[in-house]
Design a protein around this motif. Structure first.
Motif, PDB file in Angstrom:
ATOM      1  N   LEU A 172       0.816  -1.228   0.000  1.00 21.30           N
ATOM      2  CA  LEU A 172       0.000   0.000   0.000  1.00 21.30           C
ATOM      3  C   LEU A 172       0.848   1.275   0.000  1.00 21.30           C
ATOM      4  O   LEU A 172       0.305   2.373   0.134  1.00 21.30           O
ATOM      5  CB  LEU A 172      -0.963   0.007   1.197  1.00 21.30           C
ATOM      6  CG  LEU A 172      -2.093  -1.030   1.154  1.00 21.30           C
ATOM      7  CD1 LEU A 172      -3.022  -0.845   2.357  1.00 21.30           C
ATOM      8  CD2 LEU A 172      -2.899  -0.966  -0.139  1.00 21.30           C
ATOM      9  N   GLY A 194      -6.730  -1.857  -5.856  1.00 19.98           N
ATOM     10  CA  GLY A 194      -7.826  -1.000  -5.417  1.00 19.98           C
ATOM     11  C   GLY A 194      -7.715   0.402  -6.003  1.00 19.98           C
ATOM     12  O   GLY A 194      -8.709   0.978  -6.467  1.00 19.98           O
ATOM     13  N   VAL A 197      -8.525   0.298  -9.862  1.00 19.27           N
ATOM     14  CA  VAL A 197      -9.957   0.154 -10.155  1.00 19.27           C
ATOM     15  C   VAL A 197     -10.724   1.406  -9.721  1.00 19.27           C
ATOM     16  O   VAL A 197     -11.600   1.886 -10.452  1.00 19.27           O
ATOM     17  CB  VAL A 197     -10.519  -1.108  -9.471  1.00 19.27           C
ATOM     18  CG1 VAL A 197     -12.039  -1.135  -9.538  1.00 19.27           C
ATOM     19  CG2 VAL A 197      -9.932  -2.360 -10.117  1.00 19.27           C
ATOM     20  N   THR A 198     -10.379   1.949  -8.570  1.00 19.89           N
ATOM     21  CA  THR A 198     -11.052   3.164  -8.096  1.00 19.89           C
ATOM     22  C   THR A 198     -10.816   4.323  -9.060  1.00 19.89           C
ATOM     23  O   THR A 198     -11.743   5.105  -9.340  1.00 19.89           O
ATOM     24  CB  THR A 198     -10.554   3.522  -6.681  1.00 19.89           C
ATOM     25  OG1 THR A 198     -10.850   2.423  -5.807  1.00 19.89           O
ATOM     26  CG2 THR A 198     -11.230   4.778  -6.149  1.00 19.89           C
TER      27      THR A 198
ATOM     28  N   VAL B 197     -14.068 -10.038  -7.976  1.00 21.35           N
ATOM     29  CA  VAL B 197     -14.700  -8.981  -8.785  1.00 21.35           C
ATOM     30  C   VAL B 197     -15.411  -9.588  -9.996  1.00 21.35           C
ATOM     31  O   VAL B 197     -16.533  -9.192 -10.334  1.00 21.35           O
ATOM     32  CB  VAL B 197     -13.647  -7.936  -9.213  1.00 21.35           C
ATOM     33  CG1 VAL B 197     -14.218  -6.989 -10.257  1.00 21.35           C
ATOM     34  CG2 VAL B 197     -13.166  -7.161  -7.988  1.00 21.35           C
ATOM     35  N   LEU B 207     -19.861  -2.778 -10.304  1.00 20.97           N
ATOM     36  CA  LEU B 207     -18.916  -2.483  -9.227  1.00 20.97           C
ATOM     37  C   LEU B 207     -18.900  -0.983  -8.941  1.00 20.97           C
ATOM     38  O   LEU B 207     -18.786  -0.173  -9.867  1.00 20.97           O
ATOM     39  CB  LEU B 207     -17.512  -2.950  -9.604  1.00 20.97           C
ATOM     40  CG  LEU B 207     -16.500  -2.902  -8.466  1.00 20.97           C
ATOM     41  CD1 LEU B 207     -16.735  -4.056  -7.493  1.00 20.97           C
ATOM     42  CD2 LEU B 207     -15.067  -2.945  -8.992  1.00 20.97           C
ATOM     43  N   LEU B 210     -13.909  -0.639  -4.749  1.00 21.93           N
ATOM     44  CA  LEU B 210     -12.958  -1.713  -4.461  1.00 21.93           C
ATOM     45  C   LEU B 210     -11.834  -1.090  -3.645  1.00 21.93           C
ATOM     46  O   LEU B 210     -11.073  -0.270  -4.162  1.00 21.93           O
ATOM     47  CB  LEU B 210     -12.404  -2.336  -5.746  1.00 21.93           C
ATOM     48  CG  LEU B 210     -11.471  -3.528  -5.519  1.00 21.93           C
ATOM     49  CD1 LEU B 210     -12.252  -4.748  -5.033  1.00 21.93           C
ATOM     50  CD2 LEU B 210     -10.722  -3.873  -6.802  1.00 21.93           C
ATOM     51  N   VAL B 211     -11.758  -1.446  -2.384  1.00 17.51           N
ATOM     52  CA  VAL B 211     -10.800  -0.811  -1.476  1.00 17.51           C
ATOM     53  C   VAL B 211      -9.941  -1.875  -0.815  1.00 17.51           C
ATOM     54  O   VAL B 211     -10.451  -2.806  -0.192  1.00 17.51           O
ATOM     55  CB  VAL B 211     -11.531   0.008  -0.375  1.00 17.51           C
ATOM     56  CG1 VAL B 211     -10.515   0.617   0.596  1.00 17.51           C
ATOM     57  CG2 VAL B 211     -12.410   1.085  -0.996  1.00 17.51           C
ATOM     58  N   GLU B 212      -8.649  -1.752  -0.981  1.00 19.81           N
ATOM     59  CA  GLU B 212      -7.711  -2.542  -0.183  1.00 19.81           C
ATOM     60  C   GLU B 212      -7.370  -1.650   0.997  1.00 19.81           C
ATOM     61  O   GLU B 212      -6.592  -0.702   0.873  1.00 19.81           O
ATOM     62  CB  GLU B 212      -6.505  -2.901  -1.043  1.00 19.81           C
ATOM     63  CG  GLU B 212      -6.920  -3.782  -2.220  1.00 19.81           C
ATOM     64  CD  GLU B 212      -5.769  -4.059  -3.166  1.00 19.81           C
ATOM     65  OE1 GLU B 212      -5.537  -3.219  -4.067  1.00 19.81           O
ATOM     66  OE2 GLU B 212      -5.109  -5.093  -3.004  1.00 19.81           O
TER      67      GLU B 212
END
Lengths: 242, 242
Positions: A172, A194, A197-198, B197, B207, B210-212
């Motif tokens: 991260l 993440g 995609v975000t 996903v 969608l 999407l969060v890591e």
């Protein structure tokens, strides 16, 4: 800021030219069948390839029926080789830096990019350009190095008695990574899945595909070295609708 | 097949009860503010919580204005504790196994699930149930253990002179993982982010998030142990529109 143009470094270019995917094109890339299956029907369509390299995809897109294809790359050497290998007036190559490129509005049905986006720092900016450049409902299909590959401070397999492990850290902690790949000091931009995609969703895309690529049984049988992909994938493939 | 119901194992239940998030509820879960921000406005809405545990979220949803809330869990002990802690006729708890649960059609505006989906083997089946159970445009918001946590054959931080590394392998080898967490022999189901996903998209969801999950600066300052999350995240959060 502009992209580091390592591809115009003579030593890097020479090393890159020897990779199977450079010499033999799309079919030498194990992830290509999966990426190809994510593409829309190209008959009569306008296509843009961001980071076109030697032009393999541009020529394939024309064979698949595209009406016109543009290939952009930051490397003069790549573009020279692409032009030398292409005899097709419907394919046009141009020099462009993906950090700063300005794309025409609603000009393409498909924007494609293979293994280029992990060099781009201004990712949100580029996605806004791609969104703008697509006709409504147009497709964006891209591969990039998997974030698990770019994350570690010291990438490289570590042997263990039961196999191999990938020493993950800093997943991260996003930003540039200075790595040695063909040449020393190649700069890649690490972003998490993440974040990728975000960024697509925030740019207004609808996500259609997210693939962490791994080999199928036939590919593993033909090339057992691909088994490392099952431990830590190399390629992230994304598809989105504009 | 039914889910392993480790939560009704007395030793596990006792250990679980001591976790901060068990004892103190949502605010003891560092990922909760992020997950909460992914929720729609709940005023007047019908809510289902899959894997409701002690009912912390069900009660919160009512305080946030939900008209009716259902909480499903496979553990009798959890449900007994949830019922004991709840005085609200608009909250209903029921026993259900997420492997086999049958949900009513178009019955909910929000389906929520916190840290339960990584126990579910029949993931596609459950997503189809959730899709069917949502009103059109309804929201599905869920957290689960991050696939980087579930993947390795031997999970656990490895110390290195410059910090710690997470010994990743088997990331694309999906399926059950037998791990020790509170009790021995807990069974988790490992799936890659791509598979998670893709399953959502194939079930007909759009969608939205999407969060890591990683801590922000204030959380890191308050709890420096969260720094490990930056090396290898623990939580994957997803949001989708039905």
């Amino acid at each position: 800021m502009s992209t580091q143009n390592i591809y115009d470094d003579p030593a890097f270019f020479e090393g890159y030219a020897k990779l199977p995917r450079s010499a033999a094109g799309l079919d030498a890339a194990p992830e290509w069948p999966t990426l190809r299956a994510m593409l829309p029907d190209l008959a009569g369509k306008r296509v843009l390839d961001l980071g076109c390299g030697y032009g393999w995809f541009c020529r394939w897109a024309r064979e698949a029926g595209a009406a016109q294809v543009e290939g952009f790359d930051v490397s003069e050497r790549m573009l020279a080789r692409a032009a030398a290998d292409t005899q097709d007036p419907a394919i046009r190559y141009a020099r462009a830096d993906l950090e700063t490129v300005e794309l025409a509005e609603r000009a393409y049905d498909l924007v494609y990019s293979s293994l280029a986006l992990h060099y781009v720092g201004a990712f949100d900016r580029l996605l806004a350009q791609v969104k703008r450049a697509l006709v409504p409902g147009g497709a964006f299909v891209a591969s990039m190095e998997h974030p698990l590959l770019t994350a570690p401070s010291r990438p490289g397999w570590v042997k263990r008695e039961d196999g191999r492990v990938w020493p993950l850290n800093a997943y991260l902690r996003e930003g540039p990574r200075h790595v040695n790949w063909i040449a020393e000091g190649v700069i890649k931009q690490h972003r998490s899945i993440g974040t990728i995609v975000t960024a697509l969703l925030r740019a207004g895309f609808t996500l259609t595909h997210l693939v962490e690529w791994g080999p199928d049984a036939a590919q593993l049988a033909a090339d057992p070295s691909l088994e490392t992909e099952l431990d830590r994938p190399t390629f992230l493939l994304v598809g989105a609708r504009g």
